[in-house]
Design a protein around this motif. Structure first.
Motif, PDB file in Angstrom:
ATOM      1  N   LEU A 189       1.071  -1.115  -0.019  1.00 33.09           N
ATOM      2  CA  LEU A 189      -0.022  -0.032   0.199  1.00 33.09           C
ATOM      3  C   LEU A 189       0.709   1.255  -0.028  1.00 33.09           C
ATOM      4  CD1 LEU A 189      -2.798   1.157   0.312  1.00 33.09           C
ATOM      5  CD2 LEU A 189      -2.263   1.288   2.940  1.00 33.09           C
ATOM      6  N   LEU A 190       2.155   1.109   0.620  1.00 29.44           N
ATOM      7  CA  LEU A 190       2.669   2.412   0.991  1.00 29.44           C
ATOM      8  C   LEU A 190       3.817   2.826  -0.088  1.00 29.44           C
ATOM      9  CD1 LEU A 190       3.520   2.364   4.709  1.00 29.44           C
ATOM     10  CD2 LEU A 190       1.582   3.591   3.709  1.00 29.44           C
ATOM     11  N   THR A 191       4.104   1.624  -0.857  1.00 32.74           N
ATOM     12  CA  THR A 191       4.960   1.941  -1.867  1.00 32.74           C
ATOM     13  C   THR A 191       4.173   2.053  -3.581  1.00 32.74           C
ATOM     14  OG1 THR A 191       5.274  -0.610  -2.188  1.00 32.74           O
ATOM     15  CG2 THR A 191       7.043   0.729  -0.801  1.00 32.74           C
TER      16      THR A 191
ATOM     17  N   GLN B 211      -4.401   8.324  -2.762  1.00 29.18           N
ATOM     18  CA  GLN B 211      -5.044   6.997  -2.464  1.00 29.18           C
ATOM     19  C   GLN B 211      -4.804   6.448  -0.873  1.00 29.18           C
ATOM     20  OE1 GLN B 211      -3.275   5.170  -5.938  1.00 29.18           O
ATOM     21  NE2 GLN B 211      -4.931   5.483  -7.198  1.00 29.18           N
ATOM     22  N   ARG B 212      -3.568   6.480  -0.504  1.00 30.38           N
ATOM     23  CA  ARG B 212      -3.283   5.997   0.879  1.00 30.38           C
ATOM     24  C   ARG B 212      -4.099   6.729   1.905  1.00 30.38           C
ATOM     25  NH1 ARG B 212       2.070   6.551  -1.144  1.00 30.38           N
ATOM     26  NH2 ARG B 212       2.573   8.168   0.132  1.00 30.38           N
ATOM     27  N   LEU B 213      -4.445   7.926   1.657  1.00 31.16           N
ATOM     28  CA  LEU B 213      -5.084   8.347   2.756  1.00 31.16           C
ATOM     29  C   LEU B 213      -6.472   8.071   2.650  1.00 31.16           C
ATOM     30  CD1 LEU B 213      -5.725  10.994   4.673  1.00 31.16           C
ATOM     31  CD2 LEU B 213      -6.012  12.509   2.877  1.00 31.16           C
ATOM     32  N   VAL B 214      -7.253   8.039   1.299  1.00 32.03           N
ATOM     33  CA  VAL B 214      -8.533   7.646   1.204  1.00 32.03           C
ATOM     34  C   VAL B 214      -8.611   6.212   1.692  1.00 32.03           C
ATOM     35  CG1 VAL B 214     -10.330   7.019  -0.519  1.00 32.03           C
ATOM     36  CG2 VAL B 214      -9.214   9.427  -0.705  1.00 32.03           C
TER      37      VAL B 214
ATOM     38  N   ILE C 160      -0.620  10.771  11.964  1.00 28.16           N
ATOM     39  CA  ILE C 160      -1.239   9.608  10.716  1.00 28.16           C
ATOM     40  C   ILE C 160      -0.382   9.905   9.384  1.00 28.16           C
ATOM     41  CG2 ILE C 160      -3.317   9.481   9.576  1.00 28.16           C
ATOM     42  CD1 ILE C 160      -4.727  10.460  11.970  1.00 28.16           C
ATOM     43  N   ALA C 161      -0.073  11.106   9.062  1.00 33.34           N
ATOM     44  CA  ALA C 161       0.647  11.376   7.818  1.00 33.34           C
ATOM     45  C   ALA C 161       2.003  10.578   7.886  1.00 33.34           C
ATOM     46  CB  ALA C 161       1.085  13.224   7.828  1.00 33.34           C
TER      47      ALA C 161
END
Length: 256
Positions: A149-151, A157-160, A184-185
């Motif tokens: 997810l993070l890469t 998209q990660r935030l949503v 969170i960021a």
């Protein structure tokens, strides 16, 4: 604060994932070694690189697990609250050192338990040892999902994805964020400035709204997904944690 009884601590540990299948006699023996630990806000529990001789159970307060970045800013990995275990899986590592640092978010009380009795109990119970393997396998899968997810996904998209996961975890569009936007960021591998800019954009578009304190409300889930270029979740997805995350984003980095 009055220390809890051994019996109460044993019951609390039995409700945790890692000790749910443990023999009651084994747990009773383990809690005999437990010692209360009181921390003031911002006081460290351990520092990355310290020899890991103990694991902990949080009675009150909370713990932040973090690693400093090359720029001097801390990278937050997990936020643990009351009822959580700290560093239990690291007791089985060789060499046995804490890979992250940990400090108290607020005044906290924990119980410290030594590594060696836990290892001895594990050697004595094949059933308990097998349950540990199952748990670690699940956590490795979650870690893979988080890395993916993070890469791969972009910052919006990660935030949503995170907001939708919070919706599934809390069962409502009115979200109670568990930490500050800066924390969170960092967990989403987004700069605080980018995080703030994305939220402001989503508010202007009428897709999210702000409540009091750390409240955030999702006003248009389909619109959020469309804006981020994500497929809209099914009603079933919104009733449980998103499958591709393997649980809450705050529970993905749980190998410690």
């Amino acid at each position: 604060m009055i220390p809890m009884s051994r019996k109460a601590l044993q019951h609390a540990l039995s409700t945790s994932q890692i000790f749910s299948k443990a023999d009651p006699a084994m747990l009773a023996g383990l809690v005999q070694y437990a010692q209360p630990v009181r921390l003031s806000a911002q006081q460290h529990l351990f520092i990355a690189g310290d020899e890991a001789l103990h694991f902990y159970w949080i009675e009150t307060g909370g713990i932040t697990l973090y690693s400093p970045s090359l720029t001097g800013e801390e990278k937050t990995f997990r936020l643990l609250g009351a009822g959580a275990l700290v560093a239990e899986t690291m007791m089985y590592a060789q060499p046995c050192c804490y890979p992250l640092s940990a400090y108290a978010n607020t005044d906290s009380q924990l119980y410290r338990m030594p590594r060696e009795p836990l290892l001895a109990f594990t050697r004595q119970s094949a059933e308990f040892a097998f349950s540990l393997v199952e748990i670690l396998a699940s956590r490795i899968t979650q870690a893979i999902h988080r890395i993916d997810l993070l890469t791969i996904n972009n910052s919006l998209q990660r935030l949503v994805s995170y907001l939708l996961d919070m919706h599934a975890q809390q069962g409502t569009a009115w979200l109670q964020l568990p930490a500050s936007s800066q924390v969170i960021a960092r967990q989403l591998n987004i700069t605080p400035e980018t995080f703030s800019r994305h939220l402001s954009q989503l508010k202007r578009q009428g897709l999210v709204g702000r409540g009091r304190n750390k409240e955030l409300v999702l006003l248009d889930i389909a619109g959020l997904c469309h804006e981020a270029g994500l497929p809209p979740p099914s009603p079933k997805d919104l009733r449980r944690p998103m499958a591709h995350l393997g649980g809450s984003m705050f529970e993905c980095c749980n190998l410690l």
